[in-house]
Scaffold this motif. Structure first.
Motif, PDB file in Angstrom:
ATOM      1  N   VAL A 153       0.837  -1.200   0.000  1.00 51.46           N
ATOM      2  CA  VAL A 153       0.000   0.000   0.000  1.00 51.46           C
ATOM      3  C   VAL A 153       0.874   1.253   0.000  1.00 51.46           C
ATOM      4  O   VAL A 153       0.553   2.238  -0.661  1.00 51.46           O
ATOM      5  CB  VAL A 153      -0.964  -0.016   1.208  1.00 51.46           C
ATOM      6  N   GLY A 154       1.988   1.213   0.727  1.00 49.34           N
ATOM      7  CA  GLY A 154       2.893   2.354   0.754  1.00 49.34           C
ATOM      8  C   GLY A 154       3.590   2.593  -0.570  1.00 49.34           C
ATOM      9  O   GLY A 154       3.927   3.731  -0.910  1.00 49.34           O
ATOM     10  N   ALA A 155       3.820   1.549  -1.325  1.00 52.83           N
ATOM     11  CA  ALA A 155       4.520   1.677  -2.601  1.00 52.83           C
ATOM     12  C   ALA A 155       3.628   2.222  -3.706  1.00 52.83           C
ATOM     13  O   ALA A 155       4.113   2.877  -4.631  1.00 52.83           O
ATOM     14  CB  ALA A 155       5.096   0.323  -3.019  1.00 52.83           C
ATOM     15  N   ILE A 156       2.342   1.974  -3.626  1.00 50.03           N
ATOM     16  CA  ILE A 156       1.434   2.340  -4.719  1.00 50.03           C
ATOM     17  C   ILE A 156       1.474   3.826  -5.064  1.00 50.03           C
ATOM     18  O   ILE A 156       1.643   4.170  -6.243  1.00 50.03           O
ATOM     19  CB  ILE A 156       0.001   1.841  -4.412  1.00 50.03           C
ATOM     20  N   PRO A 157       1.340   4.751  -4.100  1.00 44.36           N
ATOM     21  CA  PRO A 157       1.355   6.165  -4.502  1.00 44.36           C
ATOM     22  C   PRO A 157       2.677   6.586  -5.140  1.00 44.36           C
ATOM     23  O   PRO A 157       2.689   7.324  -6.137  1.00 44.36           O
ATOM     24  CB  PRO A 157       1.122   6.933  -3.200  1.00 44.36           C
ATOM     25  N   ALA A 158       3.781   6.122  -4.585  1.00 50.45           N
ATOM     26  CA  ALA A 158       5.081   6.514  -5.121  1.00 50.45           C
ATOM     27  C   ALA A 158       5.289   5.964  -6.532  1.00 50.45           C
ATOM     28  O   ALA A 158       5.825   6.651  -7.405  1.00 50.45           O
ATOM     29  CB  ALA A 158       6.198   6.036  -4.201  1.00 50.45           C
ATOM     30  N   VAL A 159       4.856   4.736  -6.766  1.00 50.74           N
ATOM     31  CA  VAL A 159       5.006   4.148  -8.096  1.00 50.74           C
ATOM     32  C   VAL A 159       4.139   4.897  -9.100  1.00 50.74           C
ATOM     33  O   VAL A 159       4.568   5.191 -10.221  1.00 50.74           O
ATOM     34  CB  VAL A 159       4.679   2.638  -8.066  1.00 50.74           C
ATOM     35  N   PHE A 160       2.912   5.242  -8.711  1.00 48.70           N
ATOM     36  CA  PHE A 160       2.040   6.010  -9.609  1.00 48.70           C
ATOM     37  C   PHE A 160       2.640   7.372  -9.932  1.00 48.70           C
ATOM     38  O   PHE A 160       2.624   7.809 -11.081  1.00 48.70           O
ATOM     39  CB  PHE A 160       0.651   6.182  -9.010  1.00 48.70           C
ATOM     40  N   ILE A 161       3.175   8.035  -8.930  1.00 55.89           N
ATOM     41  CA  ILE A 161       3.788   9.356  -9.169  1.00 55.89           C
ATOM     42  C   ILE A 161       5.012   9.203 -10.053  1.00 55.89           C
ATOM     43  O   ILE A 161       5.248  10.011 -10.957  1.00 55.89           O
ATOM     44  CB  ILE A 161       4.113  10.056  -7.834  1.00 55.89           C
ATOM     45  N   ALA A 162       5.808   8.167  -9.806  1.00 60.19           N
ATOM     46  CA  ALA A 162       6.992   7.943 -10.643  1.00 60.19           C
ATOM     47  C   ALA A 162       6.589   7.645 -12.085  1.00 60.19           C
ATOM     48  O   ALA A 162       7.210   8.157 -13.023  1.00 60.19           O
ATOM     49  CB  ALA A 162       7.830   6.796 -10.070  1.00 60.19           C
ATOM     50  N   PHE A 163       5.562   6.844 -12.287  1.00 56.90           N
ATOM     51  CA  PHE A 163       5.078   6.571 -13.642  1.00 56.90           C
ATOM     52  C   PHE A 163       4.536   7.825 -14.316  1.00 56.90           C
ATOM     53  O   PHE A 163       4.609   7.954 -15.533  1.00 56.90           O
ATOM     54  CB  PHE A 163       4.006   5.470 -13.651  1.00 56.90           C
ATOM     55  N   SER A 164       3.983   8.745 -13.525  1.00 56.03           N
ATOM     56  CA  SER A 164       3.488   9.987 -14.129  1.00 56.03           C
ATOM     57  C   SER A 164       4.633  10.844 -14.654  1.00 56.03           C
ATOM     58  O   SER A 164       4.440  11.659 -15.555  1.00 56.03           O
ATOM     59  CB  SER A 164       2.644  10.778 -13.126  1.00 56.03           C
TER      60      SER A 164
END
Length: 185
Positions: A153-164
């Motif tokens: 759950v902690g990784a999801i926001p960071a991965v989404f922001i990185a993909f953006s």
């Protein structure tokens, strides 16, 4: 008389209506129900509100009980021991003391791991130039405490922001999270 005369005609009309597209569902939807269905929606909303308030109440109860137990654990330990026969109190008291020491050591280790994961994540995100690197690192460190799903759950926001930012940055972030979790485990 059910199969004769007008009753039979009513039955034939009902069967014919049921065989039409949406016919069975229309009969089911309108059977025994009057009005527009707002009462059912309000009933469902009140059930959700009751469940949310009950959950909030339970959370507050656990929080305050935990605070009281933490403020004076010996009082509660000795009170619990008084519920036991006098001959068993020393043995159970020693077991409670050992469990308390083990729990304190585990919690200290968890705090160290949480700080390490949060720091490594924040640094990794910062080096990649991902926005909100410190906030995402802090979030990752805090969620590290939750077993199994916390790191995901902690990784999801960071991965989404990185993909953006870019697909390459997102892929690198996924690899960084996998590496950090492998080091942590």
């Amino acid at each position: 008389t059910f199969w004769m005369g007008t009753d039979r005609d009513k039955m034939n009309r009902a069967i014919f209506a049921a065989l039409q597209p949406g016919g069975v569902y229309a009969i089911i939807d309108h059977s025994g129900r009057q009005g527009t269905g707002n009462g059912e929606a309000i009933s469902n909303l009140s059930a959700v509100a009751r469940a949310a308030l009950a959950s909030l109440g339970n959370l507050l109860l656990i929080l305050f009980a935990g605070i009281y137990f933490a403020l004076d654990p010996k009082l509660y330990r000795n009170g619990a021991l008084r519920l036991l026969p006098p001959a068993r109190r020393p043995q159970v008291g020693a077991a409670l003391d050992d469990a308390g020491i083990a729990l304190r050591k585990w919690l200290s280790a968890q705090l160290i791991v949480m700080a390490a994961v949060g720091t490594l994540t924040g640094l990794g995100l910062g080096l990649l130039g991902v926005p909100l690197a410190l906030s995402l690192g802090l979030l990752m460190g805090l969620l590290e405490f939750v077993p199994l799903v916390g790191p995901i759950v902690g990784a999801i926001p960071a991965v989404f922001i990185a993909f953006s930012q870019s697909p390459l940055q997102g892929a690198i972030m996924i690899a960084a999270y996998v590496l950090i979790q492998q080091l942590e485990n």
